[in-house]
Design a protein around this motif. Structure first.
Motif, PDB file in Angstrom:
ATOM      1  N   THR A 154      -5.659  10.170  -9.693  1.00  0.00           N
ATOM      2  CA  THR A 154      -4.578   9.224  -9.434  1.00  0.00           C
ATOM      3  C   THR A 154      -4.902   8.526  -8.126  1.00  0.00           C
ATOM      4  OG1 THR A 154      -3.223  10.884  -8.279  1.00  0.00           O
ATOM      5  CG2 THR A 154      -2.842  10.584 -10.635  1.00  0.00           C
ATOM      6  N   ASP A 155      -4.490   7.273  -8.018  1.00  0.00           N
ATOM      7  CA  ASP A 155      -4.840   6.464  -6.863  1.00  0.00           C
ATOM      8  C   ASP A 155      -3.934   6.746  -5.669  1.00  0.00           C
ATOM      9  OD1 ASP A 155      -6.912   4.913  -8.089  1.00  0.00           O
ATOM     10  OD2 ASP A 155      -5.358   3.868  -9.211  1.00  0.00           O
ATOM     11  N   PHE A 156      -4.438   6.391  -4.487  1.00  0.00           N
ATOM     12  CA  PHE A 156      -3.547   6.353  -3.331  1.00  0.00           C
ATOM     13  C   PHE A 156      -2.419   5.375  -3.668  1.00  0.00           C
ATOM     14  CE2 PHE A 156      -6.362   2.739  -2.516  1.00  0.00           C
ATOM     15  CZ  PHE A 156      -5.485   1.764  -2.058  1.00  0.00           C
ATOM     16  N   ASN A 157      -1.217   5.652  -3.206  1.00  0.00           N
ATOM     17  CA  ASN A 157      -0.114   4.754  -3.558  1.00  0.00           C
ATOM     18  C   ASN A 157       0.595   4.147  -2.352  1.00  0.00           C
ATOM     19  OD1 ASN A 157       1.104   7.094  -2.736  1.00  0.00           O
ATOM     20  ND2 ASN A 157       2.339   7.396  -4.570  1.00  0.00           N
ATOM     21  N   LEU A 158       0.137   4.444  -1.152  1.00  0.00           N
ATOM     22  CA  LEU A 158       0.708   3.850   0.054  1.00  0.00           C
ATOM     23  C   LEU A 158      -0.357   3.004   0.730  1.00  0.00           C
ATOM     24  CD1 LEU A 158       3.109   3.662   2.049  1.00  0.00           C
ATOM     25  CD2 LEU A 158       2.105   5.620   3.259  1.00  0.00           C
ATOM     26  N   HIS A 159      -0.100   1.700   0.832  1.00  0.00           N
ATOM     27  CA  HIS A 159      -1.082   0.825   1.466  1.00  0.00           C
ATOM     28  C   HIS A 159      -1.182   1.188   2.943  1.00  0.00           C
ATOM     29  CE1 HIS A 159      -3.076  -2.762   2.994  1.00  0.00           C
ATOM     30  NE2 HIS A 159      -3.391  -3.057   1.746  1.00  0.00           N
TER      31      HIS A 159
ATOM     32  N   ARG B 287     -19.541  -3.303 -14.829  1.00  0.00           N
ATOM     33  CA  ARG B 287     -18.931  -4.222 -13.873  1.00  0.00           C
ATOM     34  C   ARG B 287     -17.463  -4.495 -14.225  1.00  0.00           C
ATOM     35  NH1 ARG B 287     -23.534  -8.909 -12.755  1.00  0.00           N
ATOM     36  NH2 ARG B 287     -24.940  -7.578 -11.527  1.00  0.00           N
ATOM     37  N   SER B 288     -16.673  -4.625 -13.165  1.00  0.00           N
ATOM     38  CA  SER B 288     -15.257  -4.935 -13.363  1.00  0.00           C
ATOM     39  C   SER B 288     -14.696  -5.560 -12.093  1.00  0.00           C
ATOM     40  CB  SER B 288     -14.465  -3.670 -13.716  1.00  0.00           C
ATOM     41  OG  SER B 288     -14.542  -2.728 -12.662  1.00  0.00           O
ATOM     42  N   MET B 289     -13.511  -6.116 -12.225  1.00  0.00           N
ATOM     43  CA  MET B 289     -12.745  -6.591 -11.091  1.00  0.00           C
ATOM     44  C   MET B 289     -11.411  -5.856 -11.092  1.00  0.00           C
ATOM     45  SD  MET B 289     -11.675 -10.486  -9.984  1.00  0.00           S
ATOM     46  CE  MET B 289     -10.663 -10.752 -11.431  1.00  0.00           C
ATOM     47  N   ALA B 290     -11.037  -5.287  -9.939  1.00  0.00           N
ATOM     48  CA  ALA B 290      -9.814  -4.493  -9.837  1.00  0.00           C
ATOM     49  C   ALA B 290      -8.863  -5.150  -8.841  1.00  0.00           C
ATOM     50  CB  ALA B 290     -10.140  -3.072  -9.391  1.00  0.00           C
ATOM     51  N   LEU B 291      -7.630  -5.362  -9.290  1.00  0.00           N
ATOM     52  CA  LEU B 291      -6.590  -5.974  -8.462  1.00  0.00           C
ATOM     53  C   LEU B 291      -5.387  -5.043  -8.440  1.00  0.00           C
ATOM     54  CD1 LEU B 291      -6.995  -9.379 -10.230  1.00  0.00           C
ATOM     55  CD2 LEU B 291      -7.671  -8.967  -7.867  1.00  0.00           C
ATOM     56  N   TYR B 292      -4.836  -4.834  -7.253  1.00  0.00           N
ATOM     57  CA  TYR B 292      -3.722  -3.909  -7.089  1.00  0.00           C
ATOM     58  C   TYR B 292      -2.504  -4.663  -6.557  1.00  0.00           C
ATOM     59  CZ  TYR B 292      -7.729  -0.711  -7.128  1.00  0.00           C
ATOM     60  OH  TYR B 292      -8.892  -0.051  -7.449  1.00  0.00           O
ATOM     61  N   PHE B 293      -1.326  -4.282  -7.046  1.00  0.00           N
ATOM     62  CA  PHE B 293      -0.091  -4.965  -6.678  1.00  0.00           C
ATOM     63  C   PHE B 293       0.938  -3.957  -6.183  1.00  0.00           C
ATOM     64  CE2 PHE B 293      -2.387  -7.461  -9.747  1.00  0.00           C
ATOM     65  CZ  PHE B 293      -2.347  -8.741  -9.203  1.00  0.00           C
ATOM     66  N   TYR B 294       1.682  -4.356  -5.159  1.00  0.00           N
ATOM     67  CA  TYR B 294       2.557  -3.469  -4.407  1.00  0.00           C
ATOM     68  C   TYR B 294       3.980  -4.018  -4.357  1.00  0.00           C
ATOM     69  CZ  TYR B 294      -1.851  -1.552  -2.570  1.00  0.00           C
ATOM     70  OH  TYR B 294      -3.099  -0.987  -2.439  1.00  0.00           O
TER      71      TYR B 294
ATOM     72  N   ILE C 251       4.251   0.279  -1.480  1.00  0.00           N
ATOM     73  CA  ILE C 251       3.900   1.223  -2.541  1.00  0.00           C
ATOM     74  C   ILE C 251       3.144   0.493  -3.644  1.00  0.00           C
ATOM     75  CG2 ILE C 251       4.758   2.853  -4.264  1.00  0.00           C
ATOM     76  CD1 ILE C 251       5.123   3.776  -1.407  1.00  0.00           C
ATOM     77  N   ARG C 252       2.028   1.048  -4.006  1.00  0.00           N
ATOM     78  CA  ARG C 252       1.225   0.481  -5.094  1.00  0.00           C
ATOM     79  C   ARG C 252       1.905   0.769  -6.421  1.00  0.00           C
ATOM     80  NH1 ARG C 252      -5.025   2.212  -5.171  1.00  0.00           N
ATOM     81  NH2 ARG C 252      -5.701   1.534  -7.238  1.00  0.00           N
TER      82      ARG C 252
END
Length: 266
Positions: free
Chosen positions: A138-143, A217-224, A149-150
């Motif tokens: 699981t990813d970190f969820n606090l920027h 290959r990929s592109m990853a975008l995270y939203f908070y 919060i992610r």
């Protein structure tokens, strides 16, 4: 169906949303009901022109921001704007932090008041070599800087060719780790959107069986979004899990074997 397109105006990429309300409403309805946690898979997510531009301008290894050779993420490179300089990929990344993309993510997932990450912490372009892997986690969820919060991840695959025998499928796992619930091959212009949280386990743990010269290959975008009273167990650390057939000792020995295998040039 194409959901995001792009055109260049005054030298900058402008993102536009072409999906209709009916398609978006149907996807959002399924998103919240998906197992093992909210997720969706969309093929032909970007316009062909935009996907080709991303693929053609994928950054070279010399511009990598991070290079991972640890037990849990092996032979993985990440590329973020600060290390990309004047390379065209930097502007392409920044274009995906635009208001139309955020609005689409809100419409598709139901999450509101989302904020994109200007620093692409943990995100950006990703690449994994032959023999590499990314353990279930699981990813970190606090920027770490914005203290937001992610909420969701958006991953867009940029592999022009892919054979399922090569492995590399993104796996979504329930928290009990009994069996993989969803397996998504990383084919060209396929997008995966999913919630992040302490029960949202994902990865591609088996070593890639790629032909020489190819990478995943990929592109990853995270939203908070802002923290609420319901948010607990937040932090900046990644939570790694072993699959049922893995053990910590076995993983360590496997890592040593892979490093030796790489050292002799295979």
């Amino acid at each position: 169906m194409t959901y995001l397109g792009g055109v260049f105006q005054d030298g900058k990429l402008v993102i536009d949303v072409s999906a209709g309300p009916a398609q978006i409403d149907a996807l959002r309805s399924g998103y919240g009901k998906a197992s093992p946690f909210p997720n969706m898979v969309i093929d032909n997510f970007l316009s062909p022109e935009l996907t080709e531009r991303l693929s053609d301008n994928f950054p070279p290894p010399a511009l990598a921001s991070v290079s991972r050779i640890s037990q849990h993420q092996y032979l993985k490179r990440g590329y973020r704007p600060l290390s990309l300089g004047e390379h065209p990929s930097a502007e392409l990344l920044k274009a995906f932090n635009s208001k139309p993309v955020i609005a689409l993510m809100e419409a598709l997932t139901g999450h509101q008041n989302l904020v994109a990450d200007p620093d692409f912490v943990g995100g950006g372009f990703h690449e994994i070599e032959r023999g590499g892997h990314l353990d279930v986690h699981t990813d970190f969820n606090l920027h770490p800087q914005m203290r937001l919060i992610r909420r969701i991840n958006l991953i867009i695959f940029l592999n022009r060719e892919w054979d399922q025998d090569w492995g590399g499928a993104l796996e979504l796992w329930p928290s009990d780790m009994r069996a993989c619930a969803v397996s998504v091959l990383p084919i060209f212009n396929r997008a995966v959107i999913f919630d992040t949280g302490k029960m949202c386990f994902h990865g591609h743990p088996a070593p890639l069986k790629l032909p020489k010269g190819l990478t995943r290959r990929s592109m990853a975008l995270y939203f908070y979004s802002a923290q609420t009273a319901a948010d607990n167990d937040v932090g900046t650390a990644t939570n790694w899990r072993n699959r049922p057939e893995q053990s910590t000792l076995a993983s360590k020995w496997m890592l040593r074997a892979r490093r030796a295998w790489r050292a002799i040039g295979n």
